[in-house]
Motif scaffolding. Structure first.
Motif, mmCIF file in Angstrom:
data_model
loop_
_atom_site.group_PDB
_atom_site.id
_atom_site.type_symbol
_atom_site.label_atom_id
_atom_site.label_comp_id
_atom_site.label_asym_id
_atom_site.label_seq_id
_atom_site.Cartn_x
_atom_site.Cartn_y
_atom_site.Cartn_z
ATOM 1 N N HIS A 27 0.810 -1.220 0.000
ATOM 2 C CA HIS A 27 0.000 0.000 0.000
ATOM 3 C C HIS A 27 0.843 1.271 0.000
ATOM 4 O O HIS A 27 0.323 2.360 -0.224
ATOM 5 C CB HIS A 27 -0.982 -0.012 1.167
ATOM 6 N N LYS A 28 2.137 1.136 0.233
ATOM 7 C CA LYS A 28 3.039 2.281 0.175
ATOM 8 C C LYS A 28 3.534 2.529 -1.247
ATOM 9 O O LYS A 28 4.172 3.543 -1.511
ATOM 10 C CB LYS A 28 4.235 2.062 1.112
ATOM 11 N N LEU A 29 3.259 1.580 -2.142
ATOM 12 C CA LEU A 29 3.703 1.693 -3.531
ATOM 13 C C LEU A 29 2.608 2.283 -4.412
ATOM 14 O O LEU A 29 1.420 2.210 -4.084
ATOM 15 C CB LEU A 29 4.088 0.319 -4.077
ATOM 16 N N GLN A 30 3.019 2.815 -5.539
ATOM 17 C CA GLN A 30 2.085 3.289 -6.554
ATOM 18 C C GLN A 30 1.720 2.111 -7.456
ATOM 19 O O GLN A 30 2.511 1.168 -7.599
ATOM 20 C CB GLN A 30 2.728 4.396 -7.400
ATOM 21 N N PRO A 31 0.539 2.147 -8.093
ATOM 22 C CA PRO A 31 0.193 1.069 -9.039
ATOM 23 C C PRO A 31 1.298 0.901 -10.084
ATOM 24 O O PRO A 31 1.861 1.880 -10.570
ATOM 25 C CB PRO A 31 -1.105 1.573 -9.674
ATOM 26 N N GLY A 32 1.620 -0.363 -10.342
ATOM 27 C CA GLY A 32 2.669 -0.674 -11.317
ATOM 28 C C GLY A 32 4.047 -0.846 -10.702
ATOM 29 O O GLY A 32 4.939 -1.415 -11.327
ATOM 30 N N GLN A 33 4.251 -0.355 -9.486
ATOM 31 C CA GLN A 33 5.544 -0.517 -8.848
ATOM 32 C C GLN A 33 5.678 -1.943 -8.311
ATOM 33 O O GLN A 33 4.676 -2.623 -8.053
ATOM 34 C CB GLN A 33 5.733 0.502 -7.726
ATOM 35 N N VAL A 34 6.928 -2.374 -8.126
ATOM 36 C CA VAL A 34 7.206 -3.764 -7.765
ATOM 37 C C VAL A 34 7.765 -3.865 -6.356
ATOM 38 O O VAL A 34 8.686 -3.144 -5.973
ATOM 39 C CB VAL A 34 8.191 -4.406 -8.777
ATOM 40 N N LEU A 35 7.181 -4.813 -5.611
ATOM 41 C CA LEU A 35 7.610 -5.129 -4.255
ATOM 42 C C LEU A 35 8.398 -6.430 -4.286
ATOM 43 O O LEU A 35 7.976 -7.401 -4.908
ATOM 44 C CB LEU A 35 6.381 -5.299 -3.349
ATOM 45 N N GLU A 36 9.544 -6.445 -3.598
ATOM 46 C CA GLU A 36 10.310 -7.666 -3.405
ATOM 47 C C GLU A 36 10.172 -8.063 -1.944
ATOM 48 O O GLU A 36 10.435 -7.252 -1.054
ATOM 49 C CB GLU A 36 11.794 -7.449 -3.737
ATOM 50 N N VAL A 37 9.729 -9.298 -1.709
ATOM 51 C CA VAL A 37 9.600 -9.825 -0.358
ATOM 52 C C VAL A 37 10.631 -10.933 -0.211
ATOM 53 O O VAL A 37 10.579 -11.931 -0.938
ATOM 54 C CB VAL A 37 8.182 -10.385 -0.094
ATOM 55 N N GLN A 38 11.556 -10.775 0.708
ATOM 56 C CA GLN A 38 12.569 -11.797 0.946
ATOM 57 C C GLN A 38 12.133 -12.644 2.133
ATOM 58 O O GLN A 38 11.861 -12.112 3.205
ATOM 59 C CB GLN A 38 13.927 -11.152 1.218
ATOM 60 N N ALA A 39 12.055 -13.951 1.908
ATOM 61 C CA ALA A 39 11.573 -14.863 2.947
ATOM 62 C C ALA A 39 12.376 -16.158 2.937
ATOM 63 O O ALA A 39 12.976 -16.514 1.923
ATOM 64 C CB ALA A 39 10.093 -15.159 2.732
ATOM 65 N N THR A 40 12.340 -16.854 4.053
ATOM 66 C CA THR A 40 13.003 -18.165 4.144
ATOM 67 C C THR A 40 11.993 -19.291 4.296
ATOM 68 O O THR A 40 12.358 -20.454 4.207
ATOM 69 C CB THR A 40 13.991 -18.185 5.328
ATOM 70 N N ASP A 41 10.735 -18.974 4.538
ATOM 71 C CA ASP A 41 9.676 -19.974 4.688
ATOM 72 C C ASP A 41 9.347 -20.559 3.316
ATOM 73 O O ASP A 41 8.911 -19.845 2.418
ATOM 74 C CB ASP A 41 8.435 -19.307 5.302
ATOM 75 N N LYS A 42 9.575 -21.865 3.152
ATOM 76 C CA LYS A 42 9.343 -22.514 1.863
ATOM 77 C C LYS A 42 7.901 -22.339 1.390
ATOM 78 O O LYS A 42 7.633 -22.193 0.207
ATOM 79 C CB LYS A 42 9.690 -24.006 1.969
ATOM 80 N N GLY A 43 6.961 -22.339 2.325
ATOM 81 C CA GLY A 43 5.559 -22.169 1.975
ATOM 82 C C GLY A 43 5.218 -20.783 1.463
ATOM 83 O O GLY A 43 4.155 -20.577 0.886
ATOM 84 N N SER A 44 6.124 -19.836 1.652
ATOM 85 C CA SER A 44 5.833 -18.461 1.228
ATOM 86 C C SER A 44 5.667 -18.348 -0.286
ATOM 87 O O SER A 44 4.975 -17.453 -0.759
ATOM 88 C CB SER A 44 6.911 -17.490 1.725
ATOM 89 N N LYS A 45 6.254 -19.261 -1.036
ATOM 90 C CA LYS A 45 6.104 -19.197 -2.501
ATOM 91 C C LYS A 45 4.632 -19.358 -2.892
ATOM 92 O O LYS A 45 4.082 -18.543 -3.626
ATOM 93 C CB LYS A 45 6.963 -20.265 -3.180
ATOM 94 N N ALA A 46 3.996 -20.389 -2.380
ATOM 95 C CA ALA A 46 2.576 -20.595 -2.676
ATOM 96 C C ALA A 46 1.731 -19.509 -2.020
ATOM 97 O O ALA A 46 0.762 -19.027 -2.614
ATOM 98 C CB ALA A 46 2.127 -21.973 -2.199
ATOM 99 N N ASP A 47 2.100 -19.107 -0.811
ATOM 100 C CA ASP A 47 1.335 -18.092 -0.089
ATOM 101 C C ASP A 47 1.313 -16.769 -0.848
ATOM 102 O O ASP A 47 0.258 -16.151 -1.006
ATOM 103 C CB ASP A 47 1.928 -17.842 1.298
ATOM 104 N N MET A 48 2.475 -16.313 -1.289
ATOM 105 C CA MET A 48 2.567 -15.020 -1.983
ATOM 106 C C MET A 48 1.777 -15.052 -3.283
ATOM 107 O O MET A 48 1.071 -14.097 -3.610
ATOM 108 C CB MET A 48 4.029 -14.656 -2.274
ATOM 109 N N LYS A 49 1.907 -16.143 -4.009
ATOM 110 C CA LYS A 49 1.184 -16.265 -5.281
ATOM 111 C C LYS A 49 -0.326 -16.227 -5.040
ATOM 112 O O LYS A 49 -1.058 -15.480 -5.689
ATOM 113 C CB LYS A 49 1.579 -17.557 -5.991
ATOM 114 N N ALA A 50 -0.798 -17.017 -4.095
ATOM 115 C CA ALA A 50 -2.235 -17.067 -3.809
ATOM 116 C C ALA A 50 -2.739 -15.727 -3.290
ATOM 117 O O ALA A 50 -3.815 -15.272 -3.686
ATOM 118 C CB ALA A 50 -2.522 -18.183 -2.805
ATOM 119 N N TRP A 51 -1.975 -15.081 -2.406
ATOM 120 C CA TRP A 51 -2.390 -13.784 -1.883
ATOM 121 C C TRP A 51 -2.469 -12.748 -2.997
ATOM 122 O O TRP A 51 -3.452 -12.000 -3.087
ATOM 123 C CB TRP A 51 -1.431 -13.322 -0.775
ATOM 124 N N ALA A 52 -1.451 -12.697 -3.848
ATOM 125 C CA ALA A 52 -1.456 -11.722 -4.947
ATOM 126 C C ALA A 52 -2.667 -11.936 -5.850
ATOM 127 O O ALA A 52 -3.369 -10.985 -6.202
ATOM 128 C CB ALA A 52 -0.156 -11.819 -5.748
#
Length: 186
Positions: A27-52
């Motif tokens: 929500h701090k970004l403007q539309p079209g801008q890209v967020l990078e989330v660095q994580a170590t939780d293996k499940g975060s790959k599926a989580d991030m995709k599903a959330w997006a």
């Protein structure tokens, strides 16, 4: 190299914290801008995709480098954004504990295999969220399906996905395995 506008550190955090941090940051970004989330939780790959996908943001992909998952999400425009909906059919841990021996139900555990291996509800079926789409045919549509994860966040996304695929009797278990007091199998 992917051009990013903001990077957040969610390393060492498990679900739902990488998503919580991503929600605040996007929500701090403007539309079209890209967020990078660095994580170590293996499940975060599926989580991030599903959330997006559930919020209308664009999941660009994940790169894994030395055990760190770098997730890239482009903020949606106002017309693309969707209100994130929690799955409406919820059952509390205590209510499920009374049903676990019912042969007409399926308990679907969408945590990662390692999480499942360290303890799960007796008789639960393990299909990690990231594999749900490809393994959905393993689930009978005529049974009640109770979906569990560690906190209720990942299972909410999975329950939504099942409902979208035509499953009519799906329930999200909250708060999930983080507070499960019933019996466990390993």
């Amino acid at each position: 190299m992917i051009q990013v506008d903001m990077t957040i550190d969610a390393k060492g955090l498990s679900c739902p914290m990488p998503i919580v941090k991503a929600k605040k940051a996007i929500h701090k970004l403007q539309p079209g801008q890209v967020l990078e989330v660095q994580a170590t939780d293996k499940g975060s790959k599926a989580d991030m995709k599903a959330w997006a996908e559930s919020t209308g943001h664009h999941y660009l992909g994940t790169i894994e480098e030395e055990g760190i998952f770098k997730h890239y999400i482009r903020r949606a425009s106002e017309s693309e954004a969707k209100n994130e909906a929690k799955f409406p059919h919820v059952i509390r841990n205590e209510e499920l504990a009374d049903k676990i021996n019912d042969p007409s139900i399926i308990i679907l555990d969408v945590r990662e295999p390692a999480e499942f291996a360290f303890g799960h509800i007796p008789g639960a079926l393990s299909i990690p969220l990231g594999e749900l789409e490809e393994r959905i045919k393993e689930l009978p549509q005529d049974k009640t399906i109770y979906v569990v994860c560690r906190t209720g966040t990942r299972s909410s996304l999975a329950a939504q996905k099942l409902a979208e695929k035509g499953f009519s009797n799906v329930w999200n278990i909250v708060p999930g395995m983080s507070e499960w007091n019933g019996s466990l199998e390993q």
